[in-house]
Scaffold this motif. Structure first.
Motif, short mmCIF file in Angstrom:
data_model
loop_
_atom_site.label_atom_id
_atom_site.label_comp_id
_atom_site.label_asym_id
_atom_site.label_seq_id
_atom_site.Cartn_x
_atom_site.Cartn_y
_atom_site.Cartn_z
N ASP A 83 0.82 -1.25 0.07
CA ASP A 83 -0.13 -0.19 -0.20
C ASP A 83 0.86 1.34 0.00
O ASP A 83 0.26 2.23 -0.74
CB ASP A 83 -0.94 0.04 1.16
CG ASP A 83 -1.97 -0.91 1.20
OD1 ASP A 83 -2.40 -1.57 0.12
OD2 ASP A 83 -2.42 -1.46 2.14
N GLY A 84 1.90 1.27 0.70
CA GLY A 84 2.77 2.39 0.72
C GLY A 84 2.08 3.48 1.79
O GLY A 84 1.01 3.41 2.35
N ALA A 115 2.70 -1.61 -5.13
CA ALA A 115 2.16 -2.79 -5.95
C ALA A 115 2.40 -2.91 -7.32
O ALA A 115 2.82 -3.85 -7.92
CB ALA A 115 0.59 -2.74 -5.56
N SER A 116 2.45 -1.67 -7.96
CA SER A 116 2.57 -1.65 -9.54
C SER A 116 4.04 -1.62 -9.67
O SER A 116 4.51 -2.38 -10.66
CB SER A 116 2.04 -0.23 -10.18
OG SER A 116 2.54 0.04 -11.28
N SER A 150 5.91 -4.37 -12.13
CA SER A 150 6.60 -3.85 -13.55
C SER A 150 7.82 -3.27 -13.35
O SER A 150 8.49 -3.34 -14.48
CB SER A 150 5.44 -2.71 -14.02
OG SER A 150 5.18 -1.67 -13.19
N GLY A 151 8.24 -2.73 -12.36
CA GLY A 151 9.72 -1.97 -12.05
C GLY A 151 10.43 -2.84 -11.74
O GLY A 151 11.78 -2.83 -12.11
N TYR A 152 10.15 -3.69 -10.74
CA TYR A 152 11.32 -4.32 -9.84
C TYR A 152 11.96 -5.36 -10.75
O TYR A 152 13.22 -5.53 -10.68
CB TYR A 152 10.57 -4.93 -8.64
CG TYR A 152 11.62 -5.99 -7.90
CD1 TYR A 152 12.64 -5.37 -7.27
CD2 TYR A 152 11.65 -7.24 -8.11
CE1 TYR A 152 13.60 -5.94 -6.53
CE2 TYR A 152 12.28 -8.00 -7.27
CZ TYR A 152 13.21 -7.46 -6.57
OH TYR A 152 14.18 -8.27 -5.89
N PRO A 211 9.43 -10.47 -4.36
CA PRO A 211 9.56 -9.27 -3.37
C PRO A 211 8.44 -9.33 -2.41
O PRO A 211 8.52 -8.65 -1.36
CB PRO A 211 9.76 -7.78 -3.85
CG PRO A 211 9.05 -8.29 -5.53
CD PRO A 211 9.46 -9.54 -5.89
N MET A 212 7.25 -9.66 -2.93
CA MET A 212 5.89 -9.66 -2.33
C MET A 212 5.84 -10.56 -1.18
O MET A 212 5.28 -10.15 -0.10
CB MET A 212 4.84 -9.85 -3.22
CG MET A 212 4.74 -8.93 -4.30
SD MET A 212 4.22 -7.15 -3.55
CE MET A 212 2.45 -7.61 -3.15
#
Length: 838
Positions: free
Chosen positions: A765-766, A795-796, A800-802, A822-823
């Motif tokens: 969530d950040g 989450a995005s 997509s970036g990691y 990573p989740m």
């Protein structure tokens, strides 16, 4: 005119007096107007108003008629001409009274006086006992003395219904003066037409500038002489009248023309000349041609016989007040169009004439229409003293043609208070009334009365009389020696004035003061605000006690160079400052004695080097005499710190890191949530600085944490929720508490949390702030704290970036975990090895 005015006198033959004068044709109109005791007469130069109207008014009076003139030479000349026309000796019917000179007797019916003389007479005798009429001549010139006289005479007439008032001028706002004299029922206006003679106007501009920073240029004066000679050669009839701005220019042009016009008489005419010289310039030369070089004294109210040619420099010398420097000086300016018309008209009084103007024809439209009233730029010290004696401080409620400018009244009144002449409300004091009895500027009156006890009566009178001269000499001691030796061109006039002044006060024996010191003492008493101290050893720059900077002129006499203290009598403005025009060396002890009223000693507190420092400073006016470090008074220190913050901004407050952090958090809360979260912008904090800043600590140089002060701007509810709404730190999944970087006040950026990527595994969530309304932007960092990614959507990012970040960095940072998922990975701030040990 009451019971007295209906009596007809066996006075002069008015037909003889008015022979050939255009104004005589208006005798019946003027007589009818005088039945109402008020009249305004507008008559061009040469129509004879100054000659004919006074005896006409006198023929209807049993008492005396007083006629004012703007200048001494005009008063003398008018009285002499009327005495000649009436066949009487001076004083029998017509007389004159000017400063230090009078031909008046008890038989006098018409007395010509300067406005200054009538002003003093009004102050001594407000009822004008024995006077039946006052004729105010040349009111268009708007000298300040004349304005005061008009207002005072109008007040006298309200109490004396038998007093007649006549205003006369060549060019004037007749309706305005009619209302001023008559009030609800304006006075009748009589406009006199003159015999119209053809006037040819020529233009002869100089190649260069007429006026330089230090006065009229020599090149222009030479041009004026050349134009005069050329005009005399081309126009062979009548004498020439040359207008220049001042007495010095008169002397220069006279000498120049005498050297170039062999066989033709060249004479000067100015107020600075002796009565004999003035009489000669105004005498009738018959058929002989001559050149008269004159100041503005010949512009109006004087008859200069035989003139058919006028050469006009186009310049006028007028007093101007420099408000920034607080000094008045004579300044050479372009004349007004009205003055130019008056001057040119002198050439066409006897017949066709020629006027040569030494300016460009295209300059005409840009010239002022009328001369500025003297009240606009005059020194108000003497007028305010006169008004205080009259019982009307500041002229309030009086019918002044132009009200006194209130922005300058306060400064002049303060100087009068310094002389002890008026009280706090501007009312006259006993000392002020005594000073007003002297026919002198109040400063010179003070110098004469107080200086006599210091330097002796005779020397004080001589020095005071010298201060009334303006011969251009800078060294006053040298000028006094020259006057006493008789070698000075104005020595005779000066000695006569000194004798007059010496008779005004009781005899006081001379003291042991040297002549040099005597000059300086009297000058410093007259102008304590112009006591000057050098800005440094050998400097030609000085600071006056009034706060103005001045410089010695080039080629200054050696007696003034290098002097630490000077008593300054005259100054003048120049383009880049002000120059000392007359002064004498002054001992420091004499400076302190003459300027005793300006001596102060106080403690100052100023912001310096990050704290408030105190000094005890002794001053003579603006001149600092000594300065000693002292502990500042707490209230002064607090005020100085406050002023420093207000003047220089919040940087002076020196907010610590904690204080700045609190300010940013409050600013962000206000931006997002508004009230009641306080505005902490620069403007808002400066407006409320006393509420949140510890000024005592700041003044002492102990810094300006202000954390508690800024928190104090919050209400109790907001104070309790501050760490919840805008937390200082946020706990990330690894358990670390990371400080949030809030934007600067005024920025529209988002708060930032800089955290290592591995500490955020499993976080989807950040973080948010402001009750979840704003997402915190994450700056994801490498193990070496280098930026890898920026996101507010974890989450995005994980999906997509990691993957790309992992590929690029796992080899570089192989000791740290880079899981494929990573989740589900454990958030950590440690290396792989440390994790295995755990």
């Amino acid at each position: 005119m009451g019971d007295r005015s209906v009596t007809r006198n066996s006075g002069p033959d008015l037909a003889r007096v008015g022979a050939g004068l255009p104004v005589a044709a208006y005798r019946d109109e003027i007589t009818t107007a005088l039945q109402g005791r008020r009249a305004v007469i507008v008559a061009p130069p040469g129509t004879g108003k100054t000659t004919f109207v006074p005896p006409l008014v006198a023929s209807r009076c049993s008492g005396r008629v007083i006629v004012t003139q703007p200048r001494r030479v005009a008063a003398r000349a008018a009285a002499r001409r009327l005495a000649t026309l009436t066949g009487t000796r001076p004083g029998a019917f017509a007389s004159h009274t000017v400063r230090g000179e009078s031909t008046t007797t008890r038989d006098t019916k018409v007395e010509f006086v300067t406005t200054g003389v009538l002003l003093r007479r009004l102050l001594n005798d407000p009822d004008l006992t024995g006077v039946d009429a006052v004729i105010l001549d040349e009111v268009h010139e708007r000298h300040l003395d004349a304005d005061l006289v008009v207002a005072m005479v109008c007040e006298v007439a309200q109490l004396r219904d038998d007093l007649s008032i006549v205003a006369m001028s060549a060019t004037v706002d007749s309706s305005g003066w009619a209302t001023l004299l008559g009030g609800d029922e304006p006075a009748p206006v009589i406009e006199v037409a003159s015999a119209v003679h053809e006037l040819e106007v020529e233009w002869a501009p100089a190649a260069g500038a007429a006026v330089e920073s230090r006065g009229v240029s020599r090149e222009f004066l030479s041009h004026l002489g050349a134009v005069t000679i050329d005009a005399l050669n081309r126009h062979a009839e009548g004498s020439a009248l040359v207008f220049v701005p001042g007495a010095r220019e008169v002397d220069h042009v006279v000498a120049d023309l005498r050297s170039r016009l062999a066989g033709m008489e060249v004479v000067g005419l100015s107020g600075a000349m002796s009565a004999r010289e003035q009489d000669h310039a105004l005498s009738d030369p018959g058929s002989v041609r001559r050149v008269i070089v004159s100041t503005a004294v010949a512009e109006s109210s004087l008859t200069v016989p035989g003139v058919r040619l006028v050469v006009d420099s186009g310049l006028s010398r007028e007093p101007r007040l420099d408000r920034g420097r607080g000094m008045t000086g004579l300044v050479t300016v372009r004349e007004s169009r009205a003055s130019a018309v008056q001057r040119a008209g002198r050439a066409a009084r006897l017949g066709p004439g020629v006027a040569v103007r030494c300016l460009r024809a295209q300059d005409w439209a840009g010239m002022c229409a009328d001369p500025a009233p003297e009240v606009d730029h005059a020194d108000l010290l003497a007028p305010l003293l006169s008004l205080a004696v009259w019982g009307s401080p500041r002229g309030e409620g009086m019918a002044l043609p132009t009200p006194l400018p209130q922005d300058r009244v306060a400064a002049a009144e303060e100087e009068l208070r310094g002389l002890g002449a008026v009280d706090a409300e501007g009312r006259i004091t006993a000392r002020g009334r005594h000073l007003a009895t002297f026919p002198l500027d109040p400063r010179l009156a003070r110098a004469l009365t107080d200086g006599a006890a210091s330097v002796g009566l005779r020397r004080c009178a001589e020095i005071t009389a010298m201060l009334g001269l303006d011969d251009g000499q800078v060294d006053l001691v040298g000028q006094w020696r020259q006057l006493r030796s008789g070698k000075h061109p104005e020595a005779t006039m000066w000695r006569r004035e000194a004798d007059r002044l010496a008779r005004l006060i009781n005899d006081i024996p001379s003291t042991g003061t040297t002549d040099d010191a005597a000059v300086a003492t009297v000058v410093s008493l007259a102008r304590p605000g112009w006591i000057a101290r050098s800005r440094g050893v050998g400097s030609t720059s000085y600071l006056l006690a009034c706060g103005t900077g001045v410089d010695l002129p080039r080629n200054c006499p050696s007696g003034l160079l290098g002097q630490p203290w000077l008593a300054v009598a005259r100054t003048s403005r120049v383009t880049d400052g002000a120059l000392i025009r007359a002064a004498a060396p002054l001992a420091e002890s004499a400076a302190l004695e003459s300027g005793a009223a300006m001596l102060t000693s106080d403690t100052t507190a100023t912001w310096d080097g990050g704290k408030v420092r105190g000094r005890r400073v002794s001053r003579l006016g603006a001149i600092e005499l000594s300065s000693t470090p002292v502990r500042p008074d707490p209230a002064q220190a607090r005020h100085a710190a406050l002023e420093a913050v207000r003047a220089r901004g919040l940087d002076v407050a020196g907010l610590t890191k904690n204080g700045e952090s609190v300010r940013r958090r409050l600013a962000f809360a206000h931006r997002v949530l508004g009230d009641p979260w306080p505005d902490v912008s620069d403007e808002a904090l400066l407006a409320r600085v006393e509420e949140w800043l510890d000024l005592d600590a700041l003044a002492a140089g102990r810094g300006g944490d202000a954390t508690s002060g800024l928190r104090g701007l919050l209400g109790w509810q907001e104070s309790a929720r501050l760490d919840e709404v805008v937390p200082e730190t946020i706990t990330v999944p690894s358990g670390s508490r990371i400080r949030v970087d809030y934007p600067e006040p005024g920025s529209d950026a988002s708060p930032v949390l800089a955290v290592k990527l591995q500490e955020c595994f499993g976080w989807t969530d950040g973080p948010t702030v402001c009750d979840g309304r704003v997402r915190v932007v994450l700056h994801l960092l490498s193990p070496a704290r280098r930026p890898l990614a920026v996101t507010d959507d974890l989450a995005s990012f994980w999906t997509s970036g990691y993957p790309a970040v992992r590929v690029e960095n796992r080899g570089r940072y192989s000791k740290h975990p880079w899981p494929e998922d990573p989740m589900t990975a454990t958030p950590t701030k440690h290396t792989n090895r440390a994790l295995r040990r755990d």
